[in-house]
Scaffold this active site. Structure first.
Site, PDB file in Angstrom:
ATOM      1  N   LYS A  20       0.834  -1.219   0.000  1.00 19.80           N
ATOM      2  CA  LYS A  20       0.000   0.000   0.000  1.00 19.80           C
ATOM      3  C   LYS A  20       0.863   1.262   0.000  1.00 19.80           C
ATOM      4  O   LYS A  20       0.608   2.202  -0.742  1.00 19.80           O
ATOM      5  CB  LYS A  20      -0.933   0.013   1.228  1.00 19.80           C
ATOM      6  N   ARG A  92      -9.200   1.061   9.234  1.00 17.56           N
ATOM      7  CA  ARG A  92      -8.694  -0.269   9.597  1.00 17.56           C
ATOM      8  C   ARG A  92      -9.690  -1.040  10.437  1.00 17.56           C
ATOM      9  O   ARG A  92      -9.425  -2.192  10.772  1.00 17.56           O
ATOM     10  CB  ARG A  92      -7.421  -0.110  10.434  1.00 17.56           C
ATOM     11  N   ARG A 131      12.117  -5.471   4.393  1.00 18.00           N
ATOM     12  CA  ARG A 131      11.860  -4.058   4.070  1.00 18.00           C
ATOM     13  C   ARG A 131      12.866  -3.134   4.751  1.00 18.00           C
ATOM     14  O   ARG A 131      13.213  -3.310   5.911  1.00 18.00           O
ATOM     15  CB  ARG A 131      10.445  -3.672   4.516  1.00 18.00           C
ATOM     16  N   ARG A 164      12.051  -1.092  10.275  1.00 20.91           N
ATOM     17  CA  ARG A 164      11.051  -0.694  11.276  1.00 20.91           C
ATOM     18  C   ARG A 164      11.042  -1.675  12.439  1.00 20.91           C
ATOM     19  O   ARG A 164      11.122  -2.892  12.223  1.00 20.91           O
ATOM     20  CB  ARG A 164       9.664  -0.645  10.625  1.00 20.91           C
ATOM     21  N   ARG A 175       0.714  -8.512  13.768  1.00 21.44           N
ATOM     22  CA  ARG A 175       0.029  -7.524  12.919  1.00 21.44           C
ATOM     23  C   ARG A 175      -0.876  -8.230  11.901  1.00 21.44           C
ATOM     24  O   ARG A 175      -1.973  -7.768  11.607  1.00 21.44           O
ATOM     25  CB  ARG A 175       1.061  -6.652  12.194  1.00 21.44           C
TER      26      ARG A 175
HETATM   27  P1  AP5 Z   1       4.956  -1.602   1.636  1.00 25.00           P
HETATM   28  O1  AP5 Z   1       4.502  -0.806   0.442  1.00 25.00           O
HETATM   29  O2  AP5 Z   1       5.811  -0.916   2.633  1.00 25.00           O
HETATM   30  O3  AP5 Z   1       3.707  -2.315   2.325  1.00 25.00           O
HETATM   31  P2  AP5 Z   1       2.481  -1.713   3.144  1.00 25.00           P
HETATM   32  O4  AP5 Z   1       1.250  -2.399   2.663  1.00 25.00           O
HETATM   33  O5  AP5 Z   1       2.506  -0.219   3.110  1.00 25.00           O
HETATM   34  O6  AP5 Z   1       2.861  -2.280   4.572  1.00 25.00           O
HETATM   35  P3  AP5 Z   1       2.922  -1.580   6.005  1.00 25.00           P
HETATM   36  O7  AP5 Z   1       3.655  -2.536   6.907  1.00 25.00           O
HETATM   37  O8  AP5 Z   1       3.484  -0.195   5.935  1.00 25.00           O
HETATM   38  O9  AP5 Z   1       1.449  -1.559   6.353  1.00 25.00           O
HETATM   39  P4  AP5 Z   1       0.824  -1.504   7.725  1.00 25.00           P
HETATM   40  O10 AP5 Z   1      -0.550  -1.304   7.308  1.00 25.00           O
HETATM   41  O11 AP5 Z   1       1.063  -2.607   8.652  1.00 25.00           O
HETATM   42  O12 AP5 Z   1       1.649  -0.346   8.464  1.00 25.00           O
HETATM   43  P5  AP5 Z   1       1.301   1.164   8.771  1.00 25.00           P
HETATM   44  O13 AP5 Z   1       2.533   1.920   8.642  1.00 25.00           O
HETATM   45  O14 AP5 Z   1       0.087   1.609   8.039  1.00 25.00           O
HETATM   46  O15 AP5 Z   1       5.705  -2.905   1.070  1.00 25.00           O
HETATM   47  C1  AP5 Z   1       6.306  -3.839   1.975  1.00 25.00           C
HETATM   48  C2  AP5 Z   1       7.631  -4.332   1.381  1.00 25.00           C
HETATM   49  O16 AP5 Z   1       7.369  -5.081   0.192  1.00 25.00           O
HETATM   50  C3  AP5 Z   1       8.577  -3.200   0.955  1.00 25.00           C
HETATM   51  O17 AP5 Z   1       9.878  -3.610   1.242  1.00 25.00           O
HETATM   52  C4  AP5 Z   1       8.366  -3.065  -0.560  1.00 25.00           C
HETATM   53  O18 AP5 Z   1       9.527  -2.611  -1.226  1.00 25.00           O
HETATM   54  C5  AP5 Z   1       8.003  -4.493  -0.954  1.00 25.00           C
HETATM   55  N1  AP5 Z   1       7.020  -4.546  -2.028  1.00 25.00           N
HETATM   56  C6  AP5 Z   1       5.935  -3.736  -2.207  1.00 25.00           C
HETATM   57  N2  AP5 Z   1       5.222  -4.108  -3.281  1.00 25.00           N
HETATM   58  C7  AP5 Z   1       5.861  -5.212  -3.784  1.00 25.00           C
HETATM   59  C8  AP5 Z   1       5.601  -6.067  -4.900  1.00 25.00           C
HETATM   60  N3  AP5 Z   1       4.546  -5.885  -5.711  1.00 25.00           N
HETATM   61  N4  AP5 Z   1       6.446  -7.115  -5.123  1.00 25.00           N
HETATM   62  C9  AP5 Z   1       7.531  -7.317  -4.307  1.00 25.00           C
HETATM   63  N5  AP5 Z   1       7.840  -6.519  -3.241  1.00 25.00           N
HETATM   64  C10 AP5 Z   1       7.004  -5.494  -2.982  1.00 25.00           C
HETATM   65  O19 AP5 Z   1       0.876   1.069  10.314  1.00 25.00           O
HETATM   66  C11 AP5 Z   1       1.819   0.775  11.327  1.00 25.00           C
HETATM   67  C12 AP5 Z   1       1.117   0.747  12.683  1.00 25.00           C
HETATM   68  O20 AP5 Z   1       0.506   2.032  12.960  1.00 25.00           O
HETATM   69  C13 AP5 Z   1      -0.041  -0.265  12.811  1.00 25.00           C
HETATM   70  O21 AP5 Z   1       0.414  -1.553  13.129  1.00 25.00           O
HETATM   71  C14 AP5 Z   1      -0.863   0.381  13.944  1.00 25.00           C
HETATM   72  O22 AP5 Z   1      -0.264   0.154  15.197  1.00 25.00           O
HETATM   73  C15 AP5 Z   1      -0.750   1.870  13.648  1.00 25.00           C
HETATM   74  N6  AP5 Z   1      -1.836   2.353  12.783  1.00 25.00           N
HETATM   75  C16 AP5 Z   1      -1.705   2.889  11.531  1.00 25.00           C
HETATM   76  N7  AP5 Z   1      -2.907   3.219  11.029  1.00 25.00           N
HETATM   77  C17 AP5 Z   1      -3.822   2.891  11.980  1.00 25.00           C
HETATM   78  C18 AP5 Z   1      -5.245   2.976  12.032  1.00 25.00           C
HETATM   79  N8  AP5 Z   1      -5.956   3.455  11.004  1.00 25.00           N
HETATM   80  N9  AP5 Z   1      -5.854   2.533  13.139  1.00 25.00           N
HETATM   81  C19 AP5 Z   1      -5.154   2.055  14.186  1.00 25.00           C
HETATM   82  N10 AP5 Z   1      -3.811   1.939  14.206  1.00 25.00           N
HETATM   83  C20 AP5 Z   1      -3.140   2.358  13.102  1.00 25.00           C
END
Ligand code: AP5
Length: 224
Positions: A20, A92, A131, A164, A175
């Site tokens: 994402k 979420r 990552r 991270r 997660r």
């Molecule tokens: P990447 O694009 O980084 O994946 P992502 O889907 O963004 O994963 P995240 O871990 O950032 O999502 P998340 O939802 O857990 O974390 P967030 O920061 O929102 O890609 C991942 C890896 O794969 C990278 O290395 C990339 O290069 C590679 N890649 C990408 N596409 C690829 C492909 N097609 N093929 C091969 N490789 C690929 O949230 C973190 C924390 O914040 C949560 O756990 C929670 O505690 C809190 N939080 C955030 N939002 C909320 C909310 N709305 N409500 C409550 N808590 C929240």
């Protein structure tokens, strides 16, 4: 669908590691449409040591969600005055989705689409544990699938990349479990609205981008 760049209002829905953040940053670059990553906003609060950051850190480091009330208030602030946006990491929970519906209805800004990133468990674990991110910009790399030109250094600003703390394998598993319990119900929620479109997120990064363009009726960054 034909959408003008100004009217692109997307939710990227999918588990941790689905891509994402990678895709929403590419969309921001191509469309100039604002990416709102709740994870990036929270990580900035944590690194700045704000009161919100201190509270959020305790949830994030164990792979749990930050409480809905905090996240809903944060998103309402972000959306004020914005015509177009890509939401990465929000909503979420069903409570967050209902609050977002109410906010967008009040602002007269209907969604263009909700893009569901279809993946599998093994791929997610591999992506997250490999990552590397730029903590200053949120730009992500992968040591195997999307490496920087120089290992450990961001191509864009030349600064160091970091892993991270929530990408350790035990936190990753937590997660993914929390996603299945609390976020997966949003698939049915949005399927009923007719906004939901599936994206094969196991495809290479550039293929995923092409699928997104097709899903929103755009070609090579221009609207159809
Ligand atoms: P990447 O694009 O980084 O994946 P992502 O889907 O963004 O994963 P995240 O871990 O950032 O999502 P998340 O939802 O857990 O974390 P967030 O920061 O929102 O890609 C991942 C890896 O794969 C990278 O290395 C990339 O290069 C590679 N890649 C990408 N596409 C690829 C492909 N097609 N093929 C091969 N490789 C690929 O949230 C973190 C924390 O914040 C949560 O756990 C929670 O505690 C809190 N939080 C955030 N939002 C909320 C909310 N709305 N409500 C409550 N808590 C929240």
């Amino acid at each position: 669908m034909s959408a003008s760049p100004q009217a692109v209002r997307l939710i990227l829905l999918g588990p941790p590691g689905a891509g994402k953040g990678t895709q929403s940053k590419l969309l921001e670059g191509r469309f100039g449409v604002r990416q709102i990553s709740t994870g990036d906003i929270l990580r900035k609060h944590v690194s700045d040591g704000t009161a919100l950051g201190k509270e959020a850190k305790a949830y994030m480091e164990v792979g749990a969600f930050v409480p809905d009330a905090i996240m809903i208030a944060m998103m309402e602030q972000q959306l004020v005055g914005l015509d177009a946006f890509v939401l990465d990491g929000f909503p979420r929970t069903v409570t967050q989705a209902e609050a977002l519906d109410a906010t967008l209805a009040r602002l007269h800004k209907p969604l263009s689409a909700v893009l569901l990133f279809d993946t599998d468990h093994a791929a997610l674990v591999r992506r997250l544990t490999g990552r590397w991110s730029n903590p200053r910009t949120g730009r992500t790399y992968h040591e195997e699938f999307n490496p920087p030109k120089v290992a450990g250094i961001c191509d864009e600003d030349g600064g160091p990349l970091e892993q991270r703390p929530d990408d350790k394998v035990d936190v990753v598993e937590k997660r993914l479990q929390v996603y299945d319990e609390q976020t997966a119900p949003l698939v049915d929620y949005y399927a009923k609205t007719g906004f939901l479109k599936h994206i094969d997120a196991l495809a290479p990064i550039e293929d995923v981008t092409a699928q997104i363009f097709r899903a929103i009726g755009a070609r090579d960054g221009a609207t159809a």
